[in-house]
Write a protein that holds these residues in place. Structure first.
Motif, PDB file in Angstrom:
ATOM      1  N   LEU A  89      -7.875  -1.455   3.723  1.00 19.29           N
ATOM      2  CA  LEU A  89      -6.774  -2.401   3.608  1.00 19.29           C
ATOM      3  C   LEU A  89      -7.184  -3.789   4.078  1.00 19.29           C
TER       4      LEU A  89
ATOM      5  N   ALA B 268       0.855  -1.190   0.000  1.00 22.98           N
ATOM      6  CA  ALA B 268       0.000   0.000   0.000  1.00 22.98           C
ATOM      7  C   ALA B 268       0.886   1.232   0.000  1.00 22.98           C
TER       8      ALA B 268
ATOM      9  N   ALA C  92      -2.780  -1.254  -2.823  1.00 22.64           N
ATOM     10  CA  ALA C  92      -3.665  -0.152  -2.441  1.00 22.64           C
ATOM     11  C   ALA C  92      -2.969   1.168  -2.723  1.00 22.64           C
TER      12      ALA C  92
END
Length: 292
Positions: free
Chosen positions: A286, A104, A128
């Motif tokens: 997440l 992420a 992400a």
């Protein structure tokens, strides 16, 4: 004493010849790497990382050129390409014992994450992105007077010399402008955290500029090559974004979908520093991504 992520351990890990990253690690379980944005360090993940560490191994590096990580001179225009920085992340995870991991990123870190997903699809299991567009699209949507919001992109795209000199002359005012104007909740950046970001940025002006300069040059070339070849982010991808697409006149989700067929795209109402302003929302995103 500089603020830290509660319960995490800091170390230095060599990822390339002459380049070591400072990284905070914590927790146990399947690995998740979190990449910070501008003008910040790994500390921006302090709320999100502490939550995820309950059941994941969480790895929060300072990107090359930022924070406590090494800041090599940019000798060829590629030292701070997102391809080079993505290779750092893959090498870091491998040194820590992880051949595959979820990734992420926020802001600059999201650009590194996107490049890692394109270059290393067998390594990045989930991806992400927080509040950016892929580099090629970012430059495409900025035009006319609305592009003034991205003045720093154009400043730091200039040849070496002038951008570094101008920023060095008023470093705290320059970096503080973004910390103040990009947040809707000033309390999300406590005084000690803000001071840490300013100090880290003052000490990294040449490498920060080189990072941005690469995004107006070699990074665009890499994106264009992927577009021509039809390379896509084939892992599950989740995107959180402010609604600046509406302000600039483009469909952000459509832009993303052209790169990521397995996309979940959500518009959020907080400011740019969403991991600090809306950590619960980021954690949920997440966790939903990792459960998929």
């Amino acid at each position: 004493m500089a603020p830290e992520i509660t319960g995490f351990t800091r170390r230095r890990v060599t990822v390339a010849d002459g380049v070591a990253l400072t990284v905070a690690t914590g927790g146990s379980g399947s690995p998740v790497v979190l990449l910070h944005g501008f003008p910040q360090t790994h500390l921006m993940w302090r709320h999100v990382a502490a939550d995820l560490a309950a059941d994941h191994t969480v790895i929060c590096p300072d990107l090359r050129g930022y924070g406590g990580s090494d800041k090599p001179a940019d000798v060829d225009g590629q030292t701070y390409s997102k391809r080079t920085m993505a290779a750092d992340v893959v090498a870091l995870a491998r040194e820590l014992g992880h051949d595959r991991f979820a990734l992420a990123g926020h802001d600059r870190g999201a650009l590194v994450a996107i490049r890692a997903g394109l270059d290393h699809p067998d390594v990045v299991t989930h991806l992400a992105s927080l509040d950016v567009l892929p580099t090629l699209d970012m430059w495409d949507v900025l035009h006319g007077t609305s592009a003034a919001v991205g003045f720093h992109l154009y400043l730091m795209a200039q040849p070496p010399g002038l951008p570094e000199q101008l920023i060095s002359g008023a470093a705290d005012a320059f970096f503080g402008h973004f910390l103040d104007s990009w947040t809707t909740d000033p309390d999300a950046l406590p005084a000690d955290v803000r001071a840490e970001y300013l100090k880290a940025s003052r000490e990294a002006i040449p490498s920060i500029v080189a990072d941005y300069r690469a995004s107006a040059a070699i990074d665009v070339e890499h994106d264009e090559a992927d577009r021509r070849a039809g390379n896509l982010l084939r892992m599950p991808v989740s995107v959180l974004q402010q609604d600046w697409g509406a302000a600039l006149g483009f469909d952000a989700a459509a832009r993303w979908r052209a790169w990521a067929p397995r996309l979940t795209h959500r518009t959020v109402s907080c400011g740019h520093f969403m991991a600090e302003e809306a950590p619960a929302e980021v954690v949920k995103t997440l966790r939903d991504l990792l459960a998929g």
